[in-house]
Design an enzyme around this catalytic site. Structure first.
Site, PDB file in Angstrom:
ATOM      1  N   ARG A 127       0.756  -1.228  -0.287  1.00  0.00           N
ATOM      2  CA  ARG A 127      -0.184  -0.048   0.013  1.00  0.00           C
ATOM      3  C   ARG A 127       0.843   1.304  -0.151  1.00  0.00           C
ATOM      4  O   ARG A 127       2.054   1.271   0.711  1.00  0.00           O
ATOM      5  CB  ARG A 127      -0.958   0.033   1.241  1.00  0.00           C
ATOM      6  CG  ARG A 127      -1.708   1.243   1.522  1.00  0.00           C
ATOM      7  CD  ARG A 127      -2.354   1.210   2.898  1.00  0.00           C
ATOM      8  NE  ARG A 127      -1.982   1.133   3.927  1.00  0.00           N
ATOM      9  CZ  ARG A 127      -2.656   1.748   4.894  1.00  0.00           C
ATOM     10  NH1 ARG A 127      -3.821   1.619   5.347  1.00  0.00           N
ATOM     11  NH2 ARG A 127      -1.950   1.985   6.348  1.00  0.00           N
ATOM     12  N   ARG A 165       1.134  -5.662  13.743  1.00  0.00           N
ATOM     13  CA  ARG A 165       0.252  -4.465  13.895  1.00  0.00           C
ATOM     14  C   ARG A 165      -1.259  -5.173  13.897  1.00  0.00           C
ATOM     15  O   ARG A 165      -2.066  -4.722  14.781  1.00  0.00           O
ATOM     16  CB  ARG A 165       0.113  -3.356  12.995  1.00  0.00           C
ATOM     17  CG  ARG A 165       1.248  -2.481  13.063  1.00  0.00           C
ATOM     18  CD  ARG A 165       1.389  -1.620  11.867  1.00  0.00           C
ATOM     19  NE  ARG A 165       0.141  -0.872  11.203  1.00  0.00           N
ATOM     20  CZ  ARG A 165       0.055  -0.492   9.926  1.00  0.00           C
ATOM     21  NH1 ARG A 165       0.891  -1.055   9.061  1.00  0.00           N
ATOM     22  NH2 ARG A 165      -0.885  -0.096   9.687  1.00  0.00           N
TER      23      ARG A 165
HETATM   24  P1  ADP Z   1      -3.173   1.479  11.788  1.00  0.00           P
HETATM   25  O1  ADP Z   1      -4.490   1.738  12.451  1.00  0.00           O
HETATM   26  O2  ADP Z   1      -3.320   1.520  10.267  1.00  0.00           O
HETATM   27  O3  ADP Z   1      -2.085   0.599  12.555  1.00  0.00           O
HETATM   28  P2  ADP Z   1      -2.490   4.215  12.913  1.00  0.00           P
HETATM   29  O4  ADP Z   1      -2.232   5.358  11.959  1.00  0.00           O
HETATM   30  O5  ADP Z   1      -3.942   4.481  13.473  1.00  0.00           O
HETATM   31  O6  ADP Z   1      -2.421   3.041  11.890  1.00  0.00           O
HETATM   32  O7  ADP Z   1      -1.442   4.181  13.921  1.00  0.00           O
HETATM   33  C1  ADP Z   1      -0.158   4.001  13.735  1.00  0.00           C
HETATM   34  C2  ADP Z   1       0.577   3.436  14.703  1.00  0.00           C
HETATM   35  O8  ADP Z   1       0.710   4.527  15.644  1.00  0.00           O
HETATM   36  C3  ADP Z   1       0.207   2.477  15.602  1.00  0.00           C
HETATM   37  O9  ADP Z   1       0.562   1.091  15.387  1.00  0.00           O
HETATM   38  C4  ADP Z   1       0.805   2.567  17.272  1.00  0.00           C
HETATM   39  O10 ADP Z   1       2.171   2.375  17.278  1.00  0.00           O
HETATM   40  C5  ADP Z   1       0.760   4.260  17.272  1.00  0.00           C
HETATM   41  N1  ADP Z   1      -0.627   4.536  17.921  1.00  0.00           N
HETATM   42  C6  ADP Z   1      -1.616   5.287  17.321  1.00  0.00           C
HETATM   43  N2  ADP Z   1      -2.604   5.328  18.082  1.00  0.00           N
HETATM   44  C7  ADP Z   1      -2.171   4.744  19.301  1.00  0.00           C
HETATM   45  C8  ADP Z   1      -2.902   4.621  20.690  1.00  0.00           C
HETATM   46  N3  ADP Z   1      -3.851   5.029  20.964  1.00  0.00           N
HETATM   47  N4  ADP Z   1      -2.327   3.920  21.548  1.00  0.00           N
HETATM   48  C9  ADP Z   1      -0.830   3.543  21.234  1.00  0.00           C
HETATM   49  N5  ADP Z   1      -0.463   3.713  20.065  1.00  0.00           N
HETATM   50  C10 ADP Z   1      -0.914   4.279  18.955  1.00  0.00           C
END
Ligand code: ADP
Length: 215
Positions: A127, A165
Site C-alpha cells: 500500500r 500490527r
Molecule cells: P493503523 O490503524 O493502520 O495501525 P494508525 O495510523 O492508527 O494506523 O497508527 C499507527 C501507529 O501509531 C500504531 O501502530 C501505534 O504504534 C501508534 N498509535 C496510534 N494510536 C495509538 C494509541 N491510541 N495507543 C498506542 N499507540 C498508538
C-alpha cells in the site's frame, strides 16, 4: 456528533473518516497521523515514538492520553469529532471517559469496520500513502490524485510490521469495543464491500443520531 472509529490496520478507517469529516464538518482526529507528524517534525516525542511505530507496537498510554486530552480541548472539536485510533487499550478508554465527563460530552456512536485478516494483509502489502493528505493507494500508483504528491510507503506498512500490527490490534484493541458494547453504542459495519457500500452503511449507522439531534 462525537464518534469513535474502530477497525484493524487496513480496514478503511481513514477513507471513512474523511467521508464523515466532509459530511458533518467535524475534525478527524487520528492519533497515528498525529504521531507521524511529531516524527516528521523531529520533536522529542516523535523521536521516542519512531521506533515504536516502525515495529508496529503501541506507544505508552500516558503519552497517548496526554495527546488526546490536548487535542479535545482545542476549539475546533467543540462541534464534535471523529476519533480514529484511540482508545486502543482499556486504560485509554477509562481516561477518555473521565475526560468526556469533565467536558460534559458523550459518545454518539462507536463504528467498527470489520474486515477479514487475509483481506487486511492483502490491502496493506505494498500500500502507498500520500505524505501530504494521508490518502492511501494500491501498489504501482504514481502520485496522489488529490494533490499530486509523490506517494511513499508507510514505515509500518513494510512486511515485518504488518502482522504485529494486526495481532496487537486483535489482542489489545478489540476487547476495548466491549467497553462500549455495554452502553449499546457499537455499530458493526461490514468492511469487505466497495467504498461506496461501506460509506452507505456508516451513514446509516449515524443517521439515528442525526435525527435525534435535529428533532
Ligand atoms: P493503523 O490503524 O493502520 O495501525 P494508525 O495510523 O492508527 O494506523 O497508527 C499507527 C501507529 O501509531 C500504531 O501502530 C501505534 O504504534 C501508534 N498509535 C496510534 N494510536 C495509538 C494509541 N491510541 N495507543 C498506542 N499507540 C498508538
Amino acid at each position: 456528533m462525537n464518534l469513535l472509529l474502530y477497525g484493524a490496520p487496513g480496514s478503511g478507517k481513514g477513507t471513512q473518516a474523511n467521508m464523515l469529516r466532509s459530511h458533518f464538518g467535524i475534525p478527524h482526529i487520528a492519533t497515528g497521523d498525529m504521531l507521524r507528524a511529531e516524527i516528521a517534525a523531529g520533536t522529542p516525542l516523535g523521536q521516542k515514538a519512531q521506533p515504536i511505530l516502525a515495529a508496529g507496537k503501541y506507544v505508552s498510554d500516558d503519552i497517548m492520553i496526554a495527546m488526546i486530552r490536548n487535542r479535545l480541548t482545542q476549539p475546533d472539536s467543540t462541534l464534535g469529532f471523529i476519533i480514529d485510533g484511540f482508545p486502543r487499550t482499556i486504560p485509554q478508554a477509562e481516561a477518555l471517559d473521565t475526560l468526556m465527563g469533565r467536558l460534559r460530552r458523550h459518545f454518539d456512536r462507536v463504528l467498527y469496520l470489520k474486515v477479514d485478516t487475509e483481506e487486511l494483509l492483502r490491502r496493506l502489502s505494498g500500500r502507498l500513502v500520500c505524505p501530504q493528505c494521508q490518502r492511501t493507494y494500491p501498489p504501482g500508483t504514481a502520485a496522489c490524485e488529490a494533490d499530486g504528491s509523490a506517494l511513499v510507503q508507510r514505515e509500518d506498512d513494510k512486511a515485518e510490521a504488518v502482522k504485529p500490527r494486526i495481532e496487537i490490534y486483535l489482542q489489545k484493541t478489540i476487547p476495548v469495543l466491549d467497553h462500549y458494547r455495554g452502553e449499546n453504542l457499537v455499530s458493526e459495519i461490514d468492511g469487505m464491500g466497495t467504498i461506496d457500500d461501506i460509506s452507505r452503511q456508516v451513514l446509516a449507522a449515524v443517521t439515528p443520531v442525526v435525527k435525534t439531534k435535529t428533532a
